[in-house]
Design an enzyme around this catalytic site. Structure first.
Site, PDB file in Angstrom:
ATOM      1  N   GLU A   1       0.827  -1.207   0.000  1.00  0.00           N
ATOM      2  CA  GLU A   1       0.000   0.000   0.000  1.00  0.00           C
ATOM      3  C   GLU A   1       0.862   1.259   0.000  1.00  0.00           C
ATOM      4  OE1 GLU A   1      -3.146  -0.029  -0.479  1.00  0.00           O
ATOM      5  OE2 GLU A   1      -3.369  -2.205  -0.335  1.00  0.00           O
TER       6      GLU A   1
ATOM      7  N   ASP B   1       3.426  -4.359  -5.544  1.00  0.00           N
ATOM      8  CA  ASP B   1       3.864  -5.666  -5.043  1.00  0.00           C
ATOM      9  C   ASP B   1       5.386  -5.696  -4.875  1.00  0.00           C
ATOM     10  OD1 ASP B   1       1.356  -6.770  -4.880  1.00  0.00           O
ATOM     11  OD2 ASP B   1       1.477  -7.856  -6.775  1.00  0.00           O
TER      12      ASP B   1
END
EC number: 3.4.24.-
Length: 402
Positions: free
Chosen positions: A270, A348
């Site tokens: 995030e 990611d």
């Protein structure tokens, strides 16, 4: 004109159903093959969940078409006349028309929502919500529509009626300002209306999260948990707000199911969105989409309103926009999804670099398993709908990244 509008929406509905049928056929075919990424049992369950959800989507598309058909043929005009007969046809009346349209639309879709929540999602092992909480949520949503929906409708109706041929420019800027405001106040005003939000308890996890935030240079108003489990078993985490309102929010289900290393990897993911400016890019996309929407619906010929039995005014313009904007947005979906998937790959990699690749992959597998997400998807379906790459693609990308 009326039959052209019906044909247009029918074409849109067929397009949506065709995509769902394509993905449904794909899942059924893949379930006959060995499991990918997930273990055999989780793979089969995810496939079954995906198939059930797609069948529900197909029914929902058909249901929506019937509802829109009724609005087109009689409902919208009848509702406008009923309200104008009671209140006149000024800004207040037109705003009441838009608000009533939204509330009636919500009421019509309520049986589907009840079935989805208490039958489908409960049978699939997701929903934990009680009838009491469901009713409270519905009443809160109704109150927000009555207060904020009416206020926004009034402002936009004023733009249509008072700002001339280029009203749509001002309506667009106003709407984008509202989008920014919602993003700003969501974690501090809106989210707490529906979930109990409290600071994460002191301990090793909180200390490690705060250290991760310091390493990334991310300043927030705190790390919080919400009681998501009282509604649903799915796992999630998010960063909300701007500036001083930014919050790190963890679902209690996420804390329960993931290890500390995996939670840190998810938060690193995030944080990657913030580091790469993905939030601002998303707002830029919203800016373009809103601009295109207002440009199209702000320049409609008067005949389209007559086709629905509507008087051409601000209320009619907004109702027409709500009904037919999904067709316009369908053209933007593949582009938005593509850009979003690119952002997810980058996030990611950031999550893996902030923690480690093993933890990031482990977190993705648990998220896929717990959320029962089928790990692969048909390329066309994914190109249109998937804001996130498939689990298989995300893990393959991390494995290949050196």
């Amino acid at each position: 004109m009326v039959w052209f509008l019906i044909f247009l929406y029918a074409l849109y509905t067929i397009y949506k159903i065709s995509l769902d049928l394509l993905e449904l056929s794909f899942i059924r075919a893949k379930l006959k093959e060995p499991a990918v990424v997930l273990n055999e049992d989780d793979y089969r369950k995810a496939g079954e969940v995906g198939a059930v959800n797609l069948r529900f989507n197909i029914f929902s598309h058909c249901f929506s078409f019937v509802v829109v058909l009724i609005w087109i043929l009689a409902g919208a005009g009848a509702l406008q006349r009923a309200i104008y007969d009671l209140t006149g046809d000024g800004i207040f009346a037109q705003s009441c028309f838009v608000t009533a349209f939204l509330i009636i639309g919500g009421a019509i879709s309520l049986p589907l929502e009840i079935y989805k929540t208490f039958v489908k999602d409960r049978r699939l092992g997701f929903s934990t919500i009680t009838p009491a909480v469901f009713v409270k949520d519905a009443l809160k949503s109704l109150a927000l529509t009555l207060i904020f929906g009416f206020a926004v409708a009034s402002a936009l109706v004023f733009c249509v009626n008072s700002l001339g041929a280029h009203w749509w420019v001002w309506g667009f800027l106003l709407s984008f300002g509202i989008v920014l405001l919602i993003n700003l106040i969501y974690p501090t005003v809106i989210a707490p209306l529906f979930n109990k939000m409290q600071p994460l308890e002191q301990g090793e996890l909180k200390e490690r999260i705060e250290e991760l935030l310091r390493r990334c240079g991310f300043k927030s108003s705190g790390v919080f948990t919400i009681d998501a489990s009282k509604r649903d078993k799915r796992l999630n985490a998010y960063f909300g707000g701007f500036g001083a309102t930014k919050k790190v929010v963890l679902f209690d289900t996420l804390i329960e199911k993931l290890s500390e290393d995996e939670i840190l990897a998810v938060l690193g993911h995030e944080l990657g969105h913030f580091k790469h400016g993905d939030i601002l890019k998303g707002l830029a996309l919203s800016f373009v989409l809103l601009g295109a929407t207002f440009a199209v619906f702000g320049n409609l010929p008067a005949g389209v309103f007559g086709a629905l039995g509507l008087n051409a005014d601000g209320g009619a313009t907004l109702v027409f926009m709500i009904l037919f904007a999904p067709i316009l947005h369908a053209f933007f979906e593949p582009v938005i999804s593509k850009l979003s998937r690119m952002h997810e790959f980058s996030a990611d990699r950031h999550g893996a670099s902030m923690q480690d690749k093993k933890s990031m992959i482990g977190a993705l597998k648990k998220l896929g398993s717990e959320n029962k997400a089928f790990p692969i998807a048909h390329k066309i379906y994914a190109a249109v709908y998937h804001s996130h790459p498939s689990l298989y693609e995300r893990i393959r990308e991390l494995d290949e990244d050196r």
